[in-house]
Design a protein around this motif. Sequence first.
Motif, short mmCIF file in Angstrom:
data_model
loop_
_atom_site.label_atom_id
_atom_site.label_comp_id
_atom_site.label_asym_id
_atom_site.label_seq_id
_atom_site.Cartn_x
_atom_site.Cartn_y
_atom_site.Cartn_z
N GLY C 85 0.92 -1.23 0.29
CA GLY C 85 0.00 0.07 -0.12
C GLY C 85 0.82 1.34 0.31
N ARG C 86 2.41 1.03 -0.40
CA ARG C 86 3.27 2.37 -0.55
C ARG C 86 2.72 3.14 -1.43
NH1 ARG C 86 8.40 -0.20 1.53
NH2 ARG C 86 7.87 -2.25 -0.70
N ASP C 87 2.61 3.96 -1.77
CA ASP C 87 2.40 4.90 -3.20
C ASP C 87 3.50 5.44 -3.73
OD1 ASP C 87 0.78 7.17 -4.12
OD2 ASP C 87 2.10 8.23 -3.44
N ILE C 88 3.23 4.98 -5.31
CA ILE C 88 3.95 4.38 -5.88
C ILE C 88 4.78 5.91 -6.32
CG2 ILE C 88 4.67 3.38 -8.30
CD1 ILE C 88 4.06 0.98 -6.71
N LEU C 89 4.24 7.19 -6.53
CA LEU C 89 4.68 7.98 -7.16
C LEU C 89 5.48 9.24 -5.98
CD1 LEU C 89 4.33 10.97 -8.74
CD2 LEU C 89 2.61 11.83 -7.80
N SER C 90 5.41 8.33 -4.97
CA SER C 90 6.53 9.48 -4.19
C SER C 90 7.27 8.55 -3.54
CB SER C 90 5.73 8.98 -2.29
OG SER C 90 4.62 9.41 -2.74
N ARG C 91 6.95 6.62 -4.40
CA ARG C 91 8.28 6.30 -4.33
C ARG C 91 9.46 6.49 -5.27
NH1 ARG C 91 8.62 2.24 -0.54
NH2 ARG C 91 9.85 0.59 -2.86
N LEU C 92 8.93 6.56 -6.23
CA LEU C 92 9.72 7.26 -7.41
C LEU C 92 9.73 8.64 -7.57
CD1 LEU C 92 7.01 6.80 -10.71
CD2 LEU C 92 9.25 5.75 -10.09
N ILE C 93 9.25 9.81 -6.41
CA ILE C 93 10.03 10.57 -6.52
C ILE C 93 11.75 10.49 -5.88
CG2 ILE C 93 9.53 13.14 -5.51
CD1 ILE C 93 7.25 12.91 -6.20
N SER C 262 -0.88 -8.96 -12.50
CA SER C 262 -2.40 -8.18 -11.39
C SER C 262 -2.13 -6.95 -11.62
CB SER C 262 -2.99 -9.37 -10.74
OG SER C 262 -1.27 -9.19 -9.89
N ALA C 263 -0.44 -6.89 -10.84
CA ALA C 263 -0.81 -4.73 -10.68
C ALA C 263 0.58 -4.51 -11.59
CB ALA C 263 -0.51 -4.41 -9.25
N TYR C 264 0.50 -3.97 -13.09
CA TYR C 264 1.91 -3.61 -13.87
C TYR C 264 2.29 -1.80 -13.66
CZ TYR C 264 -1.44 -0.41 -15.72
OH TYR C 264 -2.45 0.65 -15.66
N TRP C 265 1.30 -1.98 -12.87
CA TRP C 265 1.63 -0.14 -12.45
C TRP C 265 3.04 0.16 -12.10
CZ3 TRP C 265 -3.14 -2.18 -11.45
CH2 TRP C 265 -3.37 -2.60 -10.09
N ILE C 266 2.88 -1.61 -10.86
CA ILE C 266 4.31 -1.54 -9.86
C ILE C 266 5.69 -1.20 -10.96
CG2 ILE C 266 5.27 -2.37 -8.16
CD1 ILE C 266 2.63 -3.62 -7.52
N THR C 267 5.39 -2.43 -11.80
CA THR C 267 6.57 -2.45 -12.24
C THR C 267 7.11 -0.95 -13.61
OG1 THR C 267 6.66 -3.96 -13.00
CG2 THR C 267 7.87 -4.59 -12.81
N LEU C 268 5.26 -0.86 -14.14
CA LEU C 268 5.88 -0.17 -15.29
C LEU C 268 6.83 1.21 -15.27
CD1 LEU C 268 5.08 0.01 -18.55
CD2 LEU C 268 2.79 1.31 -17.46
N PHE C 269 6.22 2.08 -13.90
CA PHE C 269 6.20 3.37 -13.66
C PHE C 269 8.40 3.35 -13.65
CE2 PHE C 269 2.01 3.66 -12.75
CZ PHE C 269 1.38 4.59 -14.59
N CYS C 273 10.51 5.52 -15.18
CA CYS C 273 11.67 6.26 -15.08
C CYS C 273 12.87 6.10 -15.24
CB CYS C 273 11.32 5.92 -13.60
SG CYS C 273 10.18 7.12 -12.58
N ILE C 274 13.09 4.93 -15.45
CA ILE C 274 14.81 4.50 -15.89
C ILE C 274 14.95 4.88 -17.25
CG2 ILE C 274 16.12 2.78 -16.08
CD1 ILE C 274 14.45 1.26 -13.69
N LEU C 275 13.66 4.27 -18.32
CA LEU C 275 14.01 4.63 -19.68
C LEU C 275 14.53 5.88 -19.76
CD1 LEU C 275 13.59 2.87 -22.57
CD2 LEU C 275 11.25 3.98 -22.53
N ALA C 276 13.46 6.65 -19.37
CA ALA C 276 13.71 8.05 -19.28
C ALA C 276 15.02 8.56 -19.16
CB ALA C 276 12.68 8.79 -18.68
N ALA C 277 14.81 8.34 -17.82
CA ALA C 277 16.57 8.78 -17.41
C ALA C 277 17.97 8.16 -18.40
CB ALA C 277 17.10 8.47 -16.13
N VAL C 278 17.70 6.58 -18.56
CA VAL C 278 18.66 6.53 -20.15
C VAL C 278 18.78 7.22 -20.64
CG1 VAL C 278 19.31 4.80 -20.93
CG2 VAL C 278 19.22 4.64 -18.60
#
Lengths: 327, 339, 299
Positions: C85-93, C262-269, C273-278
Amino acid sequence: MANRLLEVEGLAKHFRGGGNWLSSGGDSIRAVDGVSFSVEEGETFALVGESGCGKTTVAKMILLLERPTRGAISFQGKDVSSFRGGSLREYKRLVQAVFQDPYSSLNPRMQVLDIIGEPLRVHQGMRGRDLRMRVGELLENVGLNPVTASFFPHQFSGGQRQRIAIARALALRPRLIVLDEPVSGLDVSIRAQILNLLVDLQRELGLSYLLISHDLAIVEHMSHRVGVMYVGKMVELATRDEFYGNTLHPYSNALLASVPQPDPDVPMGTTIGGEVASPINPPSGCRFHTRCPIYLETNMCREVEPEWREILSEHLTACHKVEPAVV
Amino acid sequence: MPARALEQMLRESKEDDILLRVEGLKTYFFQRSAVLKAVDGVSFSVAQGEAVGLVGESGSGKTMTCLSLMRLVPQPGARIVEGEIWFKGDNLLEMTEQEMRAYRGHRMAIVMQDPQTSLNPVYTVGEQVAEPVRLHLKERGQQAMARVLDSLRAVRIPRPELRLGQYPHQFSGGMRQRVVAAMGLTTQPELLIADEPTTSLDVTIQAQFLRLIRELQQDSGTSVIWVTHDLGIVAQMCDRVNVMYAGRIVESGRVRQIYKEPQHPYTRALLDSVPLMGTRREKLYQIEGQPPDLRSIPEGCPFWPRCPEAMDKCKEQYPPRTSLGGEDFVHCWLTEEGR
Amino acid sequence: MANTSMQIVSPTTLWAVRVRSVLGGLRRAPKIPSLVLLVFMIFAAFGQWIAPYSPVAVDMAASFSPPVWHEEGSADHLLGTDKLGRDILSRLIRGARVSLSLSLFVIGLGGGVGVVLGLISGYSGGKVDAVMQRGIEVILAMPTILVALVFVFAVGRSFESVILILSPFLAARFARIVRGETLSVRERDFVAIAKVIGTPTWMILLKHILPNVFNTIIVLATLEVGHLILLESSLSFLGVGVPPPQPAWGLMVADGREFLTSAYWITLFPGLCILAAVLSLNLFGDWLRDTLDPRRRQL
C-alpha cells in the motif's frame, strides 16, 4: 667557416621488431645506422631520401623523441645526452619543429592563442596581456591576422594551419627548426607561400633549418648543404651547388633522374629498378648494391661496406667506384 | 547548304578518333544548407591513344570529374546534374546501371591514389586481378589464369607465377600499385583513368611506374587521363593538359604550348610557383590567398581574388571561352579583351 | 617585420568566443531530455518536500490500488500503490535520489579513477601499461554480481558498500576504453610537438590528451548510467542492493515482478523512469559531446 650549431656523430637507432617486454622479439630494424653531419649557424641542411631511409628517425632523435642506440648529438659544442634540468630546458627552447601534416600537428580542442602560447607558458610562464601581445606579434610574423587568435584550428585551411605551426615554433626565438616535409601536405599554390615565408624568416632571424624532404626541387631551392640517406646510411653529403652540379653517388644520380621535370622538353632520366631495400635485413656490403647501375661484378660492392670519405673538399660519399680527387 | 555539310563531314571524320567527349558536365554536392559545385560545366575530349592531364589543387574538381566519368560519384550527396559524356557513340549518362557496368572495369579502368585501400586484404592478388576477367570477359580457369599472368607480366611484376598466390600485404607499395594497374589493364580498356596513382610512392618507384604506364600506353594504344597536381608528371606523361580551378577548366591546350606560353594567370602562377631543378630563383612566385571554398565561389571569375591582373569585369562575369586555335582554349578576360 | 599598427589580441574577444560558444551550445541543448533530467534532479534534491506521502508509509488497506485512470483508482494515489500500500508516485520521487546519486557516485568515483588509469596506461606504454592491462583484465573477468554478493555479505548492506563494489568494475571499463583512445591520440603530431617544446607530462595529459578523449568518456558515461541503474536493480533483487525500505527504481521494478500480470503499475512506472533517465542522458550526452567539440560547434 660558420659556427657549428648542431653536430651528429655516428648516430644509430635500432628498433626491436615484433615481440614485447615478455618475449624478446624478432629481428632488429636498423632504421638509422651510423649517420654523421652537422648544421651550421644560419644554414639549411637538407636530409634527402626515400621512405624507410631513416631521415625522420634522425629528426626524432635530434628532437629527443627517440633515444639513439649509438652515437652522439652535440649542440653548440655540448653533448645533448648530458643535458639535465636547466640545460635540457634550454635545448628544448632552442630547438623546435614543424611537421608535415598541419591537421595532426595542431590540437583541435585548443584556440590558436593557447596553441602558440603553449611554449611561452611552459618556458617563460608568460600569461595575460604579455602572452596575447606576443602571440599577436607572432601571428603577424607569419602573415596571419592577430584577431584569429581566438579561432580553433578547424577554421583554417591547410596553409594557414602550417603558418600557425611555424608561429608556434618561432615563439621561443629558437636557433634550430627541424622541418619535416613542411609543404608536402599542402596544395601546390600554397607551397610557395610557405617556402617563401620560411626563407624570409631564416634571413631575418638567422635561423638554422634541418629540412627533411623527399622533394629534390624543394631541397635545391631551400638548402645550403644536402645529405642523401639510403636505408639508414648516409651515402652522399655536399654543398648544394656541388650536389646538384657534380653528383657522385649512383643513388643520388638515380634520385635526381627520377624527378619528373615540369618541362616537356626535358625528358625523364634513366631511373633504377628494384625496390628500396628493407632496414630489417639490409643488404651486405654497400646497401645500394642490389639496385646499383654501376655495381662492380667483383665481390667488393657486395661484401665490403664502402668507406665514408671526403672525395672533394666538403663533398663526402660512400661508394667503391668513386675515387678521391683530393686527399 | 554545302558549307554546312562540309563542316559536318569534317567534324565526323574528327569524331572518329575521339574516344571520350565530355560536354558541360556538372556534378554538385547537395548539403543541408549549401550546394557545392564540385564540377561546374566541364568540357574536354580525349582522342584515341592520347594522354590527357587534369591538373588542379584540392577542391578543383579533378577527382570528381573522373568519378563522374565512371558514374561513381559518392552516394548519397553528390549528383551529376547536367552534361553529356560520350564514349565513342554512346552517352554514358543515358545508360542504365546495368549497361554502365559493361564499361566500368572493362572499357574504362581507374587506378586510384592509395594502393593500400584499392586491394582487398583477404583475397590473393591472383584472385583480384582475375575478377574483371571473370566478370567482363567471362573467362574462367586456365584461360583466365593465363590472362592474369600476362597482365602481371605486363606490369613487370617479377616471378608472377609465385606472386599470384600471395596476399596484398606481401607486396611493397610500388608493387601493389602495379597490381592495381594490372587489374585495370587485364581487360584491355580503351581508357585508363590514373587518379594521382603515384602520390604515395617513392621517387624512384614513381619513375618506374610512370615509365611502365607510358610503355603500356604505347604498346596498346590506350588513352589515359592523368589526374594530378604534379606539373612534372603532366609535362612528362601528357599530350594535352586541362587546368582546373573551382570546378571548371580554365585553360586547355597542348602540353608544350601551355608550358611555354601559359595564357591563364592561374596556369602561369602555378608554373612559376613550383621550384624547378636547375633554375635557381631567389624567391618563388607566390599565389596569394587560398583555393576557394566551394560553398561560396566568388562571383565572376573564381580566380579573381587571387589574380594579380584582375579587372573590374572579372568580378562581375565569368569570362567566355576564347579559342586559341584547334582544341585549345582559355577562359580569361585578358585574352578575350586582348583580341 | 616591423609593424606600426600592432593589433593586440584582446582578452574580450577570446572570452567572447568562449562565452558565445557556451551560450550557443546551451541554446541548442535538447529540450525534452534536459527537462526530464532537471525534473529528476529536483526530485532527487527536494523529494521529501514534493512527495505526497512517505515512501515507506505502509497502508495495507490500500494495497494494490491501481492508478487514478482506472475505475478502482483513487486520486489519493495517482500512480497506484504496491503490495504494502505504499504510494508509487512518492516512491518514484524519493527513489530518484538513490538511483541517480548511486549512478553519479559510481560514475564519478569509478569513472574518474578509470580515466586517470587509462590515460597513464595508454600514455606511458611499456611495462606500466602491460601490468595495468593485466590488472584490468582480471577485474573485467570477474562476475560482477557474484563478487558483489560476497562483498556485501562481508561488509554489510548499505548505499556506500554498493558504490564501493561497483566502482572498480566501472573503473576497469573506463580505463580500458580511455587507454585505447589515448594510444591513438598520443601518436598525433601535436603531442610530439608538445614534447619537443618541453611541456610537462601532466600538462600533455591534461591539455592535449584528455580533451581529445573526452567524447568517448561522455558517451561511455551516459551508457553506463543506464547500465548501473539496471545493475542496482539486479543487486536489489538478490537482496544485496540498496537496503529496503529506501526506495530505488531498480528495487521497485524487482518488487513488482511477481505481480506483473495483476498489478502492472508497480513495475511499469519505475521502468519508465529508468527508460526516461537513460534515454535523456544519452541524448544529453550527445549534445554535450557536440558542444565540447569545436569542430561541431559551428556558430
